[in-house]
Design an enzyme around this catalytic site. Structure first.
Site, PDB file in Angstrom:
ATOM      1  N   GLY A  53       0.815  -1.213   0.000  1.00 31.08           N
ATOM      2  CA  GLY A  53       0.000   0.000   0.000  1.00 31.08           C
ATOM      3  C   GLY A  53       0.849   1.264   0.000  1.00 31.08           C
TER       4      GLY A  53
ATOM      5  N   GLU B 128      -1.787  -5.385  -1.719  1.00 27.72           N
ATOM      6  CA  GLU B 128      -1.344  -6.021  -0.456  1.00 27.72           C
ATOM      7  C   GLU B 128      -0.878  -4.975   0.548  1.00 27.72           C
ATOM      8  OE1 GLU B 128       2.020  -8.065  -2.037  1.00 27.72           O
ATOM      9  OE2 GLU B 128       0.839  -9.580  -3.066  1.00 27.72           O
ATOM     10  N   PRO B 129      -1.752  -4.124   1.065  1.00 30.32           N
ATOM     11  CA  PRO B 129      -1.298  -3.092   1.997  1.00 30.32           C
ATOM     12  C   PRO B 129      -1.059  -3.628   3.403  1.00 30.32           C
ATOM     13  CG  PRO B 129      -3.659  -2.897   1.634  1.00 30.32           C
ATOM     14  CD  PRO B 129      -3.202  -4.069   0.822  1.00 30.32           C
ATOM     15  N   GLY B 130      -0.019  -3.133   4.049  1.00 28.14           N
ATOM     16  CA  GLY B 130       0.258  -3.503   5.432  1.00 28.14           C
ATOM     17  C   GLY B 130       0.334  -2.250   6.289  1.00 28.14           C
TER      18      GLY B 130
ATOM     19  N   ARG C 258      12.771   0.089  14.292  1.00 27.14           N
ATOM     20  CA  ARG C 258      12.754   0.963  13.111  1.00 27.14           C
ATOM     21  C   ARG C 258      13.695   2.179  13.228  1.00 27.14           C
ATOM     22  NH1 ARG C 258       9.130   3.338  11.055  1.00 27.14           N
ATOM     23  NH2 ARG C 258       9.506   2.693   8.926  1.00 27.14           N
TER      24      ARG C 258
ATOM     25  N   TYR D  12      16.400   1.894  10.338  1.00 20.64           N
ATOM     26  CA  TYR D  12      16.127   2.749   9.162  1.00 20.64           C
ATOM     27  C   TYR D  12      16.220   4.234   9.490  1.00 20.64           C
ATOM     28  CZ  TYR D  12      13.398  -1.575   8.322  1.00 20.64           C
ATOM     29  OH  TYR D  12      12.957  -2.864   8.228  1.00 20.64           O
TER      30      TYR D  12
ATOM     31  N   CYS E 154      22.473  -2.281  25.642  1.00 19.11           N
ATOM     32  CA  CYS E 154      23.886  -1.892  25.616  1.00 19.11           C
ATOM     33  C   CYS E 154      24.387  -1.671  24.198  1.00 19.11           C
ATOM     34  CB  CYS E 154      24.707  -2.973  26.322  1.00 19.11           C
ATOM     35  SG  CYS E 154      24.117  -3.217  27.980  1.00 19.11           S
TER      36      CYS E 154
ATOM     37  N   TYR F  66       5.273  -3.012  11.584  1.00 19.41           N
ATOM     38  CA  TYR F  66       6.690  -3.350  11.665  1.00 19.41           C
ATOM     39  C   TYR F  66       7.256  -2.981  13.041  1.00 19.41           C
ATOM     40  CZ  TYR F  66       5.738  -3.667   6.692  1.00 19.41           C
ATOM     41  OH  TYR F  66       5.176  -3.979   5.480  1.00 19.41           O
TER      42      TYR F  66
END
Ligand code: LLP
Length: 420
Positions: free
Chosen positions: A239, A273-275, A312, A316, A344, A373
């Site tokens: 998506g 196929e949206p997530g 995340r 990223y 750590c 995610y």
């Protein structure tokens, strides 16, 4: 409409105060809003469903049974990338004939299990996979319904780690080889070739790459048809991107208009196929401040969630809003802080130099837009217990995945006899 309002100075998820959940469940925990899930799904139904597009929720974004069940009850199919995800979809009540199996490395065992279940479609990504799937299906006396996932060599202009449509990425079949493989597939004993699939990346905020990819796919479909081959389905992949901080992203109406202009005229069935855009802004990660450390050059806010819960930002450099659960006064001073977890590693940092109102140990904060995610990418690194997950619906909430015990996670290890 936001389902995360401040009411009486306290952050709520729908009608439930976040603090009440924290008191009951402990921190950190993920919290999802059913109403947001439904709104996001219905937005796809209204824009794309109206064009006859089938919506297959991409489980990889969030595969909690309660989330899948919520969406399944609204009519969503499932996009899975492993047999584990297929089992999750089936168990949550998504019928096999609404399951699409994608992914660059399906094993024979996975193919067998998916054929056994009778799923709707395999998106195949290489010639080798096509041959293996044909052999497995022929052995079982069935034909696997297959689309070929095409790599259109289009730059999605998203983060390099989630960009998938360039020829140097591992995904899909090079568009130059597509016609040859498609006609070979049409002759394979265990394959029923049904169409094409494309997915150029996740978190796209610019519509131009979609246009470029759709045009290439539409042209390929016509070439195949001219060669006498049947193309009855086109799967358009994930998506649209979402706003993590007020950035502009793709309007679903514009996306739908593009599908209508370029793909609909082919007269195929269309799938998406949206997530992220279904679950992303439906979830918070709620955490408690452990300590505030005022160093010489920086102020560190140390919270009880960490990179093992939400990777995340580390992986990223992703931005997640940080919302104090107690509403700050409108004239509260803000100070730049690094918000970090207890792990750590220097990379265990949610935000660097983020302007925040004053926070003190014991305060609750929520990481925004963490429904996609988030929990699915978590681990037990540093032997930290995975965060609990909670689903809210109106004035009700329930734990939809309890935090496991230390005995449970440590007990998964086994000491061999020769060490006893
Ligand atoms: N279909 C295929 C073939 C995919 O590879 C993906 C995502 C999707 C659908 C769903 O895309 P979405 O609608 O969510 O954009 N962990 C990363 C994102 C990885 C996306 C992988 N593939 C992140 O946290 O940003």
């Amino acid at each position: 409409m936001t389902h995360f309002p401040y009411v009486g100075g306290e952050l709520h998820v729908e009608q439930v105060p976040v603090r009440r959940i924290a008191d009951a469940v402990g921190t950190p925990f993920y919290c999802y809003s059913s109403a947001t899930l439904a709104d996001n799904y219905q937005a796809y139904v209204k824009t794309l469903g109206a064009l006859g597009v089938g919506i297959y929720y991409s489980l990889k974004a969030n595969s909690n049974q309660a989330v899948i069940r919520t969406l399944g009850q609204l009519g969503a199919g499932a996009d899975v990338v492993s047999v584990g995800e297929m089992h999750r979809a089936l168990k949550a009540g998504v019928p096999a004939d609404k399951i699409v199996f994608a992914g660059v490395g399906k094993t024979e065992l996975e193919m067998e299990a998916a054929l056994e279940a009778g799923i709707y479609q395999f998106n195949v990504e290489s010639f080798g996979e096509l041959e293996t799937l044909s052999d497995v299906a022929a052995r079982m006396g069935v034909k696997a319904p297959v689309t070929l996932r095409i790599n259109p060599d289009v730059d999605a202009k998203t983060h390099a780690k989630i960009s998938t449509g360039k020829s140097e990425n591992k995904f899909g079949i090079d568009i130059e080889q597509a016609a040859q493989f498609y006609s070979a597939a049409a002759r394979m004993k265990g394959i029923r070739i049904v169409g094409l699939a494309v997915h150029i990346g996740s978190q796209l905020t610019d519509i131009a790459p979609y246009r470029a990819a759709f045009l290439k796919i539409a042209e390929l479909a016509q070439t195949l048809r001219k060669a006498g081959l049947t193309v009855e389905r086109i799967d358009l992949g994930g998506g649209v991107g979402i706003a993590y901080r007020d950035e502009a992203t793709i309007d679903l109406q514009d996306y739908a208009a593009l599908v209508k202009e370029i793909i609909s005229p082919l007269g195929t069935k269309i799938e998406i196929e949206p997530g992220r855009s279904i679950v992303g802004n439906a979830g918070l990660l709620v955490s408690r401040v452990i300590n505030v450390k005022a160093g010489v050059s920086r102020k560190f806010v140390i919270v009880d969630a960490a990179m093992n819960d939400l990777i995340r930002p580390s992986l990223y450099d992703a931005y997640h809003g940080i919302i104090p659960v107690a509403e700050p006064a409108s004239d509260a001073p803000v100070e730049r802080c690094d918000v970090v977890g207890p792990i750590c590693e220097t990379g265990d940092r949610f935000a660097e130099q983020r302007p925040l109102p004053p926070v003190k140990p014991g305060d609750l904060v929520a990481f925004a837009t963490a429904g996609a995610y988030g929990s699915v990418m978590s681990s037990t690194y540093n032997t930290r217990l995975p965060a609990a997950e909670v689903l809210v619906r109106g004035d009700r909430f329930d734990v939809v995945r309890p935090r496991p015990s230390y005995d449970h996670i440590i007990g998964l290890d086994k000491i061999p006899d020769w060490l006893a």
